[in-house]
Each structure stands twice: as C-alpha cells, then as structure tokens.
Design a protein around this motif. Sequence first.
Motif, PDB file in Angstrom:
ATOM      1  N   ARG A  13       8.549   2.634 -13.434  1.00  0.00           N
ATOM      2  CA  ARG A  13       7.673   2.652 -14.609  1.00  0.00           C
ATOM      3  C   ARG A  13       7.523   1.265 -15.217  1.00  0.00           C
ATOM      4  NH1 ARG A  13      10.394   7.700 -17.528  1.00  0.00           N
ATOM      5  NH2 ARG A  13      12.072   6.199 -17.372  1.00  0.00           N
ATOM      6  N   ASN A  14       8.583   0.463 -15.209  1.00  0.00           N
ATOM      7  CA  ASN A  14       8.553  -0.825 -15.902  1.00  0.00           C
ATOM      8  C   ASN A  14       8.118  -1.997 -15.036  1.00  0.00           C
ATOM      9  OD1 ASN A  14       9.465   0.432 -18.229  1.00  0.00           O
ATOM     10  ND2 ASN A  14      11.619   0.113 -17.698  1.00  0.00           N
ATOM     11  N   ILE A  15       8.210  -1.871 -13.707  1.00  0.00           N
ATOM     12  CA  ILE A  15       7.900  -3.004 -12.831  1.00  0.00           C
ATOM     13  C   ILE A  15       6.753  -2.685 -11.879  1.00  0.00           C
ATOM     14  CG2 ILE A  15       8.810  -4.532 -11.049  1.00  0.00           C
ATOM     15  CD1 ILE A  15      11.576  -4.171 -12.372  1.00  0.00           C
ATOM     16  N   VAL A  16       6.881  -1.623 -11.114  1.00  0.00           N
ATOM     17  CA  VAL A  16       5.917  -1.334 -10.051  1.00  0.00           C
ATOM     18  C   VAL A  16       4.563  -0.922 -10.614  1.00  0.00           C
ATOM     19  CG1 VAL A  16       5.447   0.156  -8.078  1.00  0.00           C
ATOM     20  CG2 VAL A  16       7.752  -0.732  -8.432  1.00  0.00           C
ATOM     21  N   VAL A  17       4.541  -0.035 -11.577  1.00  0.00           N
ATOM     22  CA  VAL A  17       3.275   0.451 -12.136  1.00  0.00           C
ATOM     23  C   VAL A  17       2.481  -0.672 -12.813  1.00  0.00           C
ATOM     24  CG1 VAL A  17       2.241   2.042 -13.796  1.00  0.00           C
ATOM     25  CG2 VAL A  17       4.083   2.832 -12.294  1.00  0.00           C
ATOM     26  N   PRO A  18       3.100  -1.515 -13.649  1.00  0.00           N
ATOM     27  CA  PRO A  18       2.312  -2.623 -14.231  1.00  0.00           C
ATOM     28  C   PRO A  18       1.773  -3.593 -13.184  1.00  0.00           C
ATOM     29  CG  PRO A  18       4.299  -2.290 -15.506  1.00  0.00           C
ATOM     30  CD  PRO A  18       4.415  -1.434 -14.293  1.00  0.00           C
ATOM     31  N   ILE A  19       2.544  -3.848 -12.132  1.00  0.00           N
ATOM     32  CA  ILE A  19       2.055  -4.742 -11.077  1.00  0.00           C
ATOM     33  C   ILE A  19       0.855  -4.114 -10.378  1.00  0.00           C
ATOM     34  CG2 ILE A  19       2.633  -5.729  -8.830  1.00  0.00           C
ATOM     35  CD1 ILE A  19       5.437  -6.251  -9.933  1.00  0.00           C
ATOM     36  N   LEU A  20       0.923  -2.824 -10.092  1.00  0.00           N
ATOM     37  CA  LEU A  20      -0.219  -2.148  -9.468  1.00  0.00           C
ATOM     38  C   LEU A  20      -1.440  -2.157 -10.373  1.00  0.00           C
ATOM     39  CD1 LEU A  20       1.493   0.916  -7.757  1.00  0.00           C
ATOM     40  CD2 LEU A  20       0.556  -1.124  -6.660  1.00  0.00           C
ATOM     41  N   VAL A  21      -1.222  -1.960 -11.672  1.00  0.00           N
ATOM     42  CA  VAL A  21      -2.336  -1.994 -12.619  1.00  0.00           C
ATOM     43  C   VAL A  21      -2.957  -3.385 -12.658  1.00  0.00           C
ATOM     44  CG1 VAL A  21      -2.913  -1.838 -15.075  1.00  0.00           C
ATOM     45  CG2 VAL A  21      -1.507  -0.073 -14.003  1.00  0.00           C
ATOM     46  N   LEU A  22      -2.139  -4.431 -12.652  1.00  0.00           N
ATOM     47  CA  LEU A  22      -2.662  -5.797 -12.649  1.00  0.00           C
ATOM     48  C   LEU A  22      -3.461  -6.088 -11.380  1.00  0.00           C
ATOM     49  CD1 LEU A  22       0.282  -7.862 -14.146  1.00  0.00           C
ATOM     50  CD2 LEU A  22      -1.970  -7.472 -15.144  1.00  0.00           C
ATOM     51  N   ILE A  23      -2.958  -5.632 -10.247  1.00  0.00           N
ATOM     52  CA  ILE A  23      -3.666  -5.856  -8.978  1.00  0.00           C
ATOM     53  C   ILE A  23      -5.014  -5.133  -8.994  1.00  0.00           C
ATOM     54  CG2 ILE A  23      -3.609  -5.328  -6.505  1.00  0.00           C
ATOM     55  CD1 ILE A  23      -0.574  -5.878  -6.617  1.00  0.00           C
ATOM     56  N   LEU A  24      -5.027  -3.888  -9.457  1.00  0.00           N
ATOM     57  CA  LEU A  24      -6.292  -3.143  -9.528  1.00  0.00           C
ATOM     58  C   LEU A  24      -7.271  -3.789 -10.505  1.00  0.00           C
ATOM     59  CD1 LEU A  24      -5.002   0.529  -9.434  1.00  0.00           C
ATOM     60  CD2 LEU A  24      -6.286  -0.661  -7.666  1.00  0.00           C
ATOM     61  N   ALA A  25      -6.769  -4.238 -11.651  1.00  0.00           N
ATOM     62  CA  ALA A  25      -7.640  -4.889 -12.639  1.00  0.00           C
ATOM     63  C   ALA A  25      -8.214  -6.190 -12.074  1.00  0.00           C
ATOM     64  CB  ALA A  25      -6.874  -5.159 -13.922  1.00  0.00           C
ATOM     65  N   TRP A  26      -7.388  -6.957 -11.376  1.00  0.00           N
ATOM     66  CA  TRP A  26      -7.833  -8.214 -10.767  1.00  0.00           C
ATOM     67  C   TRP A  26      -8.935  -7.955  -9.751  1.00  0.00           C
ATOM     68  CZ3 TRP A  26      -7.225 -13.129 -11.938  1.00  0.00           C
ATOM     69  CH2 TRP A  26      -7.481 -14.095 -10.991  1.00  0.00           C
ATOM     70  N   ASN A  27      -8.732  -6.947  -8.891  1.00  0.00           N
ATOM     71  CA  ASN A  27      -9.747  -6.614  -7.892  1.00  0.00           C
ATOM     72  C   ASN A  27     -11.029  -6.121  -8.544  1.00  0.00           C
ATOM     73  OD1 ASN A  27      -8.221  -7.320  -5.663  1.00  0.00           O
ATOM     74  ND2 ASN A  27      -7.298  -5.303  -5.486  1.00  0.00           N
ATOM     75  N   LEU A  28     -10.918  -5.350  -9.597  1.00  0.00           N
ATOM     76  CA  LEU A  28     -12.103  -4.864 -10.300  1.00  0.00           C
ATOM     77  C   LEU A  28     -12.874  -6.006 -10.949  1.00  0.00           C
ATOM     78  CD1 LEU A  28     -13.713  -2.366 -11.230  1.00  0.00           C
ATOM     79  CD2 LEU A  28     -12.298  -2.360 -13.270  1.00  0.00           C
ATOM     80  N   ILE A  29     -12.147  -6.934 -11.560  1.00  0.00           N
ATOM     81  CA  ILE A  29     -12.803  -8.094 -12.184  1.00  0.00           C
ATOM     82  C   ILE A  29     -13.555  -8.899 -11.138  1.00  0.00           C
ATOM     83  CG2 ILE A  29     -12.335 -10.339 -13.263  1.00  0.00           C
ATOM     84  CD1 ILE A  29     -10.101  -8.897 -14.856  1.00  0.00           C
ATOM     85  N   TRP A  30     -12.921  -9.166  -9.994  1.00  0.00           N
ATOM     86  CA  TRP A  30     -13.592  -9.962  -8.968  1.00  0.00           C
ATOM     87  C   TRP A  30     -14.732  -9.207  -8.306  1.00  0.00           C
ATOM     88  CZ3 TRP A  30     -13.925 -14.801  -9.061  1.00  0.00           C
ATOM     89  CH2 TRP A  30     -12.891 -15.563  -9.598  1.00  0.00           C
ATOM     90  N   PHE A  31     -14.656  -7.868  -8.259  1.00  0.00           N
ATOM     91  CA  PHE A  31     -15.784  -7.076  -7.770  1.00  0.00           C
ATOM     92  C   PHE A  31     -16.985  -7.248  -8.696  1.00  0.00           C
ATOM     93  CE2 PHE A  31     -18.152  -3.080  -8.044  1.00  0.00           C
ATOM     94  CZ  PHE A  31     -18.660  -3.026  -6.756  1.00  0.00           C
ATOM     95  N   VAL A  32     -16.743  -7.166 -10.002  1.00  0.00           N
ATOM     96  CA  VAL A  32     -17.831  -7.327 -10.972  1.00  0.00           C
ATOM     97  C   VAL A  32     -18.400  -8.743 -10.895  1.00  0.00           C
ATOM     98  CG1 VAL A  32     -18.365  -7.374 -13.446  1.00  0.00           C
ATOM     99  CG2 VAL A  32     -16.980  -5.520 -12.496  1.00  0.00           C
ATOM    100  N   VAL A  33     -17.525  -9.745 -10.787  1.00  0.00           N
ATOM    101  CA  VAL A  33     -17.994 -11.134 -10.674  1.00  0.00           C
ATOM    102  C   VAL A  33     -18.837 -11.306  -9.414  1.00  0.00           C
ATOM    103  CG1 VAL A  33     -17.213 -13.506 -10.265  1.00  0.00           C
ATOM    104  CG2 VAL A  33     -16.156 -12.134 -12.057  1.00  0.00           C
ATOM    105  N   GLY A  34     -18.417 -10.705  -8.310  1.00  0.00           N
ATOM    106  CA  GLY A  34     -19.173 -10.801  -7.065  1.00  0.00           C
ATOM    107  C   GLY A  34     -20.534 -10.147  -7.165  1.00  0.00           C
ATOM    108  N   VAL A  35     -20.594  -8.977  -7.789  1.00  0.00           N
ATOM    109  CA  VAL A  35     -21.879  -8.283  -7.941  1.00  0.00           C
ATOM    110  C   VAL A  35     -22.824  -9.094  -8.822  1.00  0.00           C
ATOM    111  CG1 VAL A  35     -22.964  -6.244  -8.956  1.00  0.00           C
ATOM    112  CG2 VAL A  35     -20.981  -5.983  -7.484  1.00  0.00           C
ATOM    113  N   VAL A  36     -22.310  -9.600  -9.940  1.00  0.00           N
ATOM    114  CA  VAL A  36     -23.154 -10.372 -10.855  1.00  0.00           C
ATOM    115  C   VAL A  36     -23.640 -11.655 -10.189  1.00  0.00           C
ATOM    116  CG1 VAL A  36     -23.128 -11.689 -13.020  1.00  0.00           C
ATOM    117  CG2 VAL A  36     -22.163  -9.388 -12.943  1.00  0.00           C
TER     118      VAL A  36
END
Length: 66
Positions: A13-36
Amino acid sequence: MAELWKSLPSWVRNIVVPILVLILAWNLIWFVVGVVSSLIGFLIKVLLVVGLGAAVVILIKKAARN
C-alpha cells in the motif's frame, strides 16, 4: 474494494501502489502530450498546403492577366 485494500500488506500500500500510480500518470501525461503535438503538427501541415495552394492560384491568375 476497501476489504481488498486492507488485505494488502502495508509495504504494498505504501510503496508499490504509489509507484504504479506515478507510472500510469506519467504514461497518461505523455500520451496527451503526444496527441496534442501530433494534432499541432497536422494543423501546421494543413496550413502550409493551403498557403502553397493559395500562392499557386494567385500566381496563375497574375500570369493569366499578362
């Protein structure tokens, strides 16, 4: 869902989940940047083609008058 969350070990809960959330957020941000950026690139190409077409039409009309 709360039962599943509580059943996870604390290190997950304290280590793995936040890292996964950060990775997903990073990929989503770069997907939006790529589309724009691809849309902006497409619009620039369209404007260049329209501008060149207009220039050709103007030059042909000028040449036809002379």
